[in-house]
Design a protein around this motif. Structure first.
Motif, PDB file in Angstrom:
ATOM      1  N   ASN A 797       0.823  -1.213   0.000  1.00 39.09           N
ATOM      2  CA  ASN A 797       0.000   0.000   0.000  1.00 39.09           C
ATOM      3  C   ASN A 797       0.854   1.259   0.000  1.00 39.09           C
ATOM      4  OD1 ASN A 797      -2.404  -1.351  -0.096  1.00 39.09           O
ATOM      5  ND2 ASN A 797      -2.947  -1.028   2.053  1.00 39.09           N
ATOM      6  N   HIS A 798       1.837   1.312   0.872  1.00 39.53           N
ATOM      7  CA  HIS A 798       2.644   2.529   0.992  1.00 39.53           C
ATOM      8  C   HIS A 798       3.420   2.787  -0.292  1.00 39.53           C
ATOM      9  CE1 HIS A 798       6.071   5.097   2.135  1.00 39.53           C
ATOM     10  NE2 HIS A 798       5.191   5.654   2.952  1.00 39.53           N
ATOM     11  N   TYR A 799       3.999   1.740  -0.849  1.00 37.29           N
ATOM     12  CA  TYR A 799       4.787   1.919  -2.078  1.00 37.29           C
ATOM     13  C   TYR A 799       3.922   2.497  -3.192  1.00 37.29           C
ATOM     14  CZ  TYR A 799       6.853   0.654  -6.561  1.00 37.29           C
ATOM     15  OH  TYR A 799       7.312   0.683  -7.849  1.00 37.29           O
ATOM     16  N   VAL A 800       2.736   1.953  -3.382  1.00 33.17           N
ATOM     17  CA  VAL A 800       1.894   2.387  -4.504  1.00 33.17           C
ATOM     18  C   VAL A 800       1.258   3.742  -4.233  1.00 33.17           C
ATOM     19  CG1 VAL A 800      -0.168   1.859  -5.867  1.00 33.17           C
ATOM     20  CG2 VAL A 800       1.463   0.049  -5.313  1.00 33.17           C
ATOM     21  N   PHE A 801       0.620   3.871  -3.072  1.00 30.51           N
ATOM     22  CA  PHE A 801      -0.137   5.098  -2.804  1.00 30.51           C
ATOM     23  C   PHE A 801       0.777   6.279  -2.500  1.00 30.51           C
ATOM     24  CE2 PHE A 801      -3.402   1.854  -1.356  1.00 30.51           C
ATOM     25  CZ  PHE A 801      -4.095   1.907  -2.546  1.00 30.51           C
ATOM     26  N   ALA A 802       1.807   6.060  -1.677  1.00 29.82           N
ATOM     27  CA  ALA A 802       2.675   7.173  -1.269  1.00 29.82           C
ATOM     28  C   ALA A 802       3.773   7.461  -2.283  1.00 29.82           C
ATOM     29  CB  ALA A 802       3.283   6.876   0.107  1.00 29.82           C
ATOM     30  N   GLU A 803       4.437   6.393  -2.786  1.00 28.55           N
ATOM     31  CA  GLU A 803       5.586   6.614  -3.668  1.00 28.55           C
ATOM     32  C   GLU A 803       5.181   6.792  -5.136  1.00 28.55           C
ATOM     33  OE1 GLU A 803       8.923   4.000  -3.013  1.00 28.55           O
ATOM     34  OE2 GLU A 803       8.286   3.604  -0.962  1.00 28.55           O
ATOM     35  N   LEU A 804       4.373   5.865  -5.650  1.00 24.58           N
ATOM     36  CA  LEU A 804       4.005   5.970  -7.063  1.00 24.58           C
ATOM     37  C   LEU A 804       2.985   7.071  -7.312  1.00 24.58           C
ATOM     38  CD1 LEU A 804       3.721   2.231  -8.274  1.00 24.58           C
ATOM     39  CD2 LEU A 804       5.651   3.810  -8.489  1.00 24.58           C
ATOM     40  N   LEU A 805       1.937   7.129  -6.486  1.00 29.48           N
ATOM     41  CA  LEU A 805       0.853   8.084  -6.715  1.00 29.48           C
ATOM     42  C   LEU A 805       1.034   9.368  -5.912  1.00 29.48           C
ATOM     43  CD1 LEU A 805      -2.220   5.656  -6.830  1.00 29.48           C
ATOM     44  CD2 LEU A 805      -0.829   6.543  -8.710  1.00 29.48           C
ATOM     45  N   GLU A 806       2.081   9.441  -5.086  1.00 27.92           N
ATOM     46  CA  GLU A 806       2.457  10.638  -4.333  1.00 27.92           C
ATOM     47  C   GLU A 806       1.311  11.170  -3.488  1.00 27.92           C
ATOM     48  OE1 GLU A 806       3.891  13.256  -7.391  1.00 27.92           O
ATOM     49  OE2 GLU A 806       5.870  12.308  -7.407  1.00 27.92           O
ATOM     50  N   MET A 807       0.618  10.255  -2.816  1.00 24.66           N
ATOM     51  CA  MET A 807      -0.444  10.648  -1.896  1.00 24.66           C
ATOM     52  C   MET A 807       0.163  10.907  -0.520  1.00 24.66           C
ATOM     53  SD  MET A 807      -3.237   7.806  -3.162  1.00 24.66           S
ATOM     54  CE  MET A 807      -4.435   8.181  -1.902  1.00 24.66           C
ATOM     55  N   SER A 808      -0.406  11.843   0.199  1.00 29.88           N
ATOM     56  CA  SER A 808       0.101  12.172   1.531  1.00 29.88           C
ATOM     57  C   SER A 808      -0.355  11.133   2.546  1.00 29.88           C
ATOM     58  CB  SER A 808      -0.392  13.547   1.960  1.00 29.88           C
ATOM     59  OG  SER A 808      -1.795  13.518   2.185  1.00 29.88           O
ATOM     60  N   ASP A 809       0.358  11.055   3.647  1.00 28.41           N
ATOM     61  CA  ASP A 809      -0.026  10.122   4.707  1.00 28.41           C
ATOM     62  C   ASP A 809      -1.423  10.432   5.217  1.00 28.41           C
ATOM     63  OD1 ASP A 809       2.393   8.902   4.466  1.00 28.41           O
ATOM     64  OD2 ASP A 809       3.319   9.877   6.202  1.00 28.41           O
ATOM     65  N   ALA A 810      -1.746  11.732   5.319  1.00 28.90           N
ATOM     66  CA  ALA A 810      -3.072  12.122   5.805  1.00 28.90           C
ATOM     67  C   ALA A 810      -4.167  11.654   4.853  1.00 28.90           C
ATOM     68  CB  ALA A 810      -3.136  13.641   5.972  1.00 28.90           C
ATOM     69  N   ASP A 811      -3.906  11.781   3.551  1.00 33.38           N
ATOM     70  CA  ASP A 811      -4.891  11.329   2.560  1.00 33.38           C
ATOM     71  C   ASP A 811      -5.098   9.818   2.641  1.00 33.38           C
ATOM     72  OD1 ASP A 811      -5.372  13.850   1.616  1.00 33.38           O
ATOM     73  OD2 ASP A 811      -3.955  13.687  -0.069  1.00 33.38           O
ATOM     74  N   ILE A 812      -4.005   9.094   2.829  1.00 36.62           N
ATOM     75  CA  ILE A 812      -4.095   7.634   2.909  1.00 36.62           C
ATOM     76  C   ILE A 812      -4.889   7.210   4.125  1.00 36.62           C
ATOM     77  CG2 ILE A 812      -2.752   5.505   3.205  1.00 36.62           C
ATOM     78  CD1 ILE A 812      -0.530   6.850   1.560  1.00 36.62           C
ATOM     79  N   VAL A 813      -4.628   7.872   5.267  1.00 39.37           N
ATOM     80  CA  VAL A 813      -5.363   7.553   6.500  1.00 39.37           C
ATOM     81  C   VAL A 813      -6.842   7.849   6.313  1.00 39.37           C
ATOM     82  CG1 VAL A 813      -5.712   8.225   8.897  1.00 39.37           C
ATOM     83  CG2 VAL A 813      -3.395   7.880   8.033  1.00 39.37           C
ATOM     84  N   SER A 814      -7.160   8.971   5.688  1.00 39.85           N
ATOM     85  CA  SER A 814      -8.557   9.346   5.452  1.00 39.85           C
ATOM     86  C   SER A 814      -9.267   8.337   4.564  1.00 39.85           C
ATOM     87  CB  SER A 814      -8.617  10.740   4.819  1.00 39.85           C
ATOM     88  OG  SER A 814      -9.941  11.078   4.469  1.00 39.85           O
ATOM     89  N   LEU A 815      -8.570   7.884   3.507  1.00 43.42           N
ATOM     90  CA  LEU A 815      -9.163   6.909   2.589  1.00 43.42           C
ATOM     91  C   LEU A 815      -9.384   5.559   3.263  1.00 43.42           C
ATOM     92  CD1 LEU A 815      -7.123   7.833  -0.602  1.00 43.42           C
ATOM     93  CD2 LEU A 815      -9.592   8.112  -0.306  1.00 43.42           C
ATOM     94  N   LYS A 816      -8.518   5.224   4.194  1.00 41.84           N
ATOM     95  CA  LYS A 816      -8.720   3.988   4.954  1.00 41.84           C
ATOM     96  C   LYS A 816      -9.963   4.091   5.830  1.00 41.84           C
ATOM     97  CE  LYS A 816      -3.924   2.344   5.161  1.00 41.84           C
ATOM     98  NZ  LYS A 816      -2.760   2.076   6.056  1.00 41.84           N
ATOM     99  N   LYS A 817     -10.154   5.242   6.464  1.00 38.24           N
ATOM    100  CA  LYS A 817     -11.327   5.439   7.313  1.00 38.24           C
ATOM    101  C   LYS A 817     -12.619   5.395   6.500  1.00 38.24           C
ATOM    102  CE  LYS A 817      -9.034   8.158  10.920  1.00 38.24           C
ATOM    103  NZ  LYS A 817      -8.981   9.491  11.604  1.00 38.24           N
ATOM    104  N   GLN A 818     -12.540   5.864   5.252  1.00 36.99           N
ATOM    105  CA  GLN A 818     -13.726   5.860   4.390  1.00 36.99           C
ATOM    106  C   GLN A 818     -14.002   4.488   3.783  1.00 36.99           C
ATOM    107  OE1 GLN A 818     -13.581   9.145   1.480  1.00 36.99           O
ATOM    108  NE2 GLN A 818     -12.091  10.138   2.834  1.00 36.99           N
ATOM    109  N   GLY A 819     -13.081   3.552   3.972  1.00 33.33           N
ATOM    110  CA  GLY A 819     -13.256   2.219   3.392  1.00 33.33           C
ATOM    111  C   GLY A 819     -12.847   2.143   1.935  1.00 33.33           C
ATOM    112  N   VAL A 820     -12.158   3.172   1.435  1.00 34.22           N
ATOM    113  CA  VAL A 820     -11.693   3.164   0.048  1.00 34.22           C
ATOM    114  C   VAL A 820     -10.478   2.250  -0.090  1.00 34.22           C
ATOM    115  CG1 VAL A 820     -10.739   4.563  -1.823  1.00 34.22           C
ATOM    116  CG2 VAL A 820     -12.590   5.462  -0.405  1.00 34.22           C
ATOM    117  N   ILE A 821      -9.528   2.440   0.823  1.00 32.76           N
ATOM    118  CA  ILE A 821      -8.376   1.539   0.907  1.00 32.76           C
ATOM    119  C   ILE A 821      -8.707   0.519   1.989  1.00 32.76           C
ATOM    120  CG2 ILE A 821      -5.918   1.348   1.432  1.00 32.76           C
ATOM    121  CD1 ILE A 821      -5.562   4.202   0.445  1.00 32.76           C
ATOM    122  N   ARG A 822      -9.188  -0.629   1.556  1.00 31.07           N
ATOM    123  CA  ARG A 822      -9.673  -1.628   2.545  1.00 31.07           C
ATOM    124  C   ARG A 822      -9.433  -3.034   2.034  1.00 31.07           C
ATOM    125  NH1 ARG A 822     -15.975  -1.939   3.790  1.00 31.07           N
ATOM    126  NH2 ARG A 822     -15.915  -3.005   1.775  1.00 31.07           N
TER     127      ARG A 822
END
Length: 822
Positions: A797-822
């Motif tokens: 997850n971190h490699y793809v979302f943070a490194e490849l897609l350059e998403m912030s840690d806050a965005d990733i945490v938010s998407l997990k809470k929304q059930g998008v990254i699940r």
């Protein structure tokens, strides 16, 4: 330069062949492999491989000795009015090729052959090492002649190891690879599969290897030598048979009319047989039975427990079969598919020719038989490229049909040096061939994961899209089959049922090269993630859609697993029956075939993109994929126009007399023997020392075929007292093709496979060490030390979302809470 075909080409007097353009390395026509020249010196072991290349537009030159290729003597045959026997196998496996009579075993022939090698891109041959060595045409010599040559050698057991010189037949390949052990009645002899299935397995692997090598050649400017073992190719198709043995010691066995775990069974109905899933669709099936008052006792509470039903499956099966007696197989097919159950009728090849689905997709196309005015129907390729029309089909060549044209063109070009197209500064190993290719993997179960695993093994970055809701059961990351099918991949969690997840998915596609999915056609459309929508994100994206029936036709939304396809393709009907009751194949062969074709089509699409800069959509039908491996059966049905209600093995055994599977000493021990000529028969009689075999009734091949039933009984009465391995050793020393019928335990300890490093160990973070096969595609001398079993769920997850897609840690945490990254 256009040259009119002449000489022996009486079949097509107006046919023109622009061979000069076809043999020009720089030519680029409509076919993906236009400009690629393939020399085909293969018999039945490899001719289908070069056909696959010809179907993609390669110029394939079939080189035959003056007496013709041995495959011309392999049935089934069609007898012309002149009394000549035309091999339907040869006609099918050699369509779209040009024929040349040339004997490399003569001085002049060798000189001409080496000149052809200088100009060729690919050589496919099936000779023994001894035969090539006698005229100094070893791989080393051929490499010196053309350093850029891709040399594919398809042999029974490969060119190394203790069995490298074993004599071979397709039946030997099926037995030594564990294929026929899993086919036939549960309490009876193993049964051979229809057609040349061990050879087909090798040819599919071989065609993939050639496309991989073409890509390697582009990177390095160097050719490749591919040592492909048919035994290894067959074992590579067994899917979880070996996985389960290594993990649990479980030896998969023949199941008769049932499938592994009783998930599918073939039941007798009013007008034939139907493949249905009884336990998998239990609740609904129980309602059907209850409505017709067929099973009141199944309503008792104990029947609600799955283990109770499994332990009393024979009782349930008999009840269901009695219920089915009032239904036609077509009615059951329609009923099951209406409820989205993977049911299918067991149909004959003749019935397959009338399939409304295959007619709608124009799957069967006309083919002329060489040397005749007759036309029959054959399968086309099982994939459709969105940017390319279906390739045309040309009849297999008559013996020497294109001699004059090819020799003339060869003389015109004899002073032109071979053209290098590679970058010799690079030298990737096999694991780097697809380095830089990123694949988004949406696949599940067998066919899709196998296709993307092949890409991952050879260096592609494969990112598997999963979610916690779907990663259950067989798709759980710590299920052993999953861990093997998805080795060398990455895993991320993305719930595509949410719009935000689909937005992220499109961003990932924008930086990827290939998307692979094997959902039913409606799923990607419902998500607005079809090829036409994704190519707006990346114009040159390649998308492969693997489905049961294909993305068009009246059955496009039908549900099917491998047993469904086995029944619907005519495959089961064409196997020998037990008391006129079809038997199942105890592993998902149809799914594996679809996966191999998918890998081949994806590599072809990558080749197309390299040449044109354009992507494409691949529509691949698993139904059609298995049908391509029954081509001669459909041809025979089309010519005879008679449905065959019962098969006999000897319709498949034109090469040997006798040729069959015989009991040996021990529990469920068997061997196969294939005697090709009268000399081998005399040697067999010498070894057996049985006076009955010396009768004049068996002295010639024709006599042995005529009296085959009684002869098989006599042979079985002798072999039942013999140790299988010992007997095979004695027969092989006498140059008689023979093999023990291997089960999973036999394969695991096979010294030949061990010597070729065929079984490897993978490390899994949760399961520890996992044993599996490396695949016949992977060079046996190259290390797999860096390979890994499937990742844990969301491990990357971190490699793809943070490194490849350059998403912030806050965005990733938010998407997990929304059930998008699940």
């Amino acid at each position: 330069m256009r040259i009119r075909a002449g000489g022996k080409n009486e079949q097509h007097p107006s046919k023109e062949l622009d061979l000069a353009k076809n043999m020009n390395r720089e030519a680029l026509g409509k076919g993906i492999l236009a400009g690629i020249t393939v020399l085909d010196l293969a018999d039945e072991k490899g001719s289908f491989c070069s056909k696959l290349l010809a179907d993609l537009g390669a110029t394939v030159i079939k080189i035959e000795p003056p007496e013709g290729n041995p495959e011309r003597k392999i049935g089934p045959f069609y007898r012309t009015q002149a009394g000549e026997h035309v091999s339907l196998s040869f006609a099918y496996h050699n369509s779209n090729k040009f024929g040349l009579v040339l004997d490399p075993w003569t001085a002049e022939g060798k000189k001409t052959f080496l000149h052809l090698v200088q100009k060729a891109d690919v050589l496919v041959e099936t000779f023994s090492s001894n035969r090539l060595g006698k005229i100094d045409l070893s791989p080393q010599q051929l490499r010196r002649t053309n350093p850029e040559l891709i040399h594919l050698s398809i042999t029974g057991f490969g060119r190394s190891g203790p069995k490298r010189n074993f004599h071979f037949s397709d039946l030997v390949g099926s037995a030594a690879g564990g294929q026929i052990y899993l086919s036939g009645p549960d309490h009876g002899p193993p049964c051979r599969l229809p057609g040349l299935q061990s050879c087909y397995s090798a040819c599919l692997h071989g065609a993939i290897a050639v496309l991989l090598s073409l890509r390697k050649k582009r990177l390095t400017g160097r050719g490749s030598y591919i040592d492909l073992s048919i035994q290894e190719a067959v074992v590579s198709t067994l899917d979880n048979v070996m996985i389960n043995y290594f993990r649990e010691g479980h030896i998969a066995k023949r199941q008769g009319c049932h499938y592994e775990g009783n998930y599918f069974s073939i039941i007798k109905c009013k007008n034939g047989f139907c493949q249905i899933s009884i336990l998998g669709n239990w609740e609904t099936l129980l309602e059907l039975l209850t409505c017709e008052q067929k099973c009141e006792d199944l309503l008792r509470p104990q029947w609600r427990r799955p283990e109770y039903r499994q332990n009393r499956y024979d009782y349930i099966f008999n009840l269901v079969e009695r219920w089915a007696h009032s239904w036609d197989k077509e009615q059951l097919f329609e009923l099951g598919q209406t409820m989205r159950f993977p049911w299918a009728p067991v149909v004959s090849p003749d019935e397959v020719l009338g399939s409304p689905q295959l007619k709608a997709r124009r799957f069967f196309i006309p083919l002329s038989l060489p040397g005749t005015s007759l036309t029959t129907w054959v399968p086309r390729v099982p994939y459709k490229f969105s940017r390319l029309p279906s390739p045309p089909l040309r009849a297999a060549p008559s013996l020497g049909e294109y001699n004059e044209i090819i020799i003339k063109q060869l003389n015109l070009n004899k002073n032109q040096p071979a053209i290098s197209r590679g970058n010799s500064s690079c030298s990737p190993t096999s694991s780097g061939i697809l380095k830089g290719i990123r694949v988004v993997d949406l696949t599940r179960m067998v066919s899709g994961p196998l296709a993307t695993r092949i890409l991952a093994d050879f260096g592609a970055e494969v990112i598997k899209i999963q979610s916690s809701t779907t990663a259950q059961g067989a798709e759980h990351n710590e299920a052993i089959p999953f861990a093997v099918r998805n080795r060398n991949k990455r895993s991320i969690c993305l719930n595509l049922n949410q719009q935000a997840a689909r937005k992220i998915f499109r961003r990932l596609v924008a930086i990827s090269d290939v998307v692979v999915e094997n959902y039913s056609p409606r799923v990607m459309a419902n998500w607005n993630l079809t090829y036409h929508q994704l190519k707006r994100v990346r114009s040159d994206v390649i998308m492969a859609s693997i489905s049961a029936m294909g993305h068009s036709g009246p059955w496009k939304n039908y549900v099917a697993f491998a047993p469904t396809i086995h029944a619907l393709s005519g495959f089961l009907f064409s196997m020998p029956h037990r008391k006129d009751h079809p038997t199942n194949l105890a592993y998902p062969y149809g799914d594996v075939v679809a996966g191999l074709y998918a890998a081949y089509a994806i590599l072809a699409a990558l080749e197309y993109r390299e040449r044109t800069g354009k992507g494409c959509h691949i529509d691949l039908s698993a139904y059609e994929a298995l049908c391509t491996l029954l081509g001669p059966e459909y041809m025979k049905s089309a010519l005879s126009r008679k449905a065959r209600s019962k098969r006999t093995e000897y319709e498949y055994l034109p090469q040997g007399a006798p040729e069959g599977c015989y009991p040996c000493k021990g529990n469920d021990r068997w061997c196969v023997i294939s005697i090709q000529n009268d000399k081998q028969w005399k040697d067999f009689c010498r070894i057996a020392k049985q006076s009955e075999f010396l009768s004049a009734r068996y002295s010639t091949k024709e006599a042995r075929i005529k009296n085959r039933i009684e002869l098989d009984k006599l042979i079985a009465q002798w072999t039942v007292h013999q140790n299988a391995e010992d007997l095979v050793g004695r027969l092989q020393k006498a140059a008689i093709a023979a093999a023990a019928v291997h089960n999973a335990a036999d394969l695991a300890k096979d010294k030949h496979l061990i010597s070729r490093n065929f079984f490897i160990s993978l490390q899994h973070p949760g399961l520890g060490t996992i044993r599996c096969d490396r695949s016949s595609l992977w060079p046996w001398r190259e290390s797999t030390a860096k390979w890994k079993a499937a990742p844990l769920l969301g491990q990357d997850n971190h490699y793809v979302f943070a490194e490849l897609l350059e998403m912030s840690d806050a965005d990733i945490v938010s998407l997990k809470k929304q059930g998008v990254i699940r």
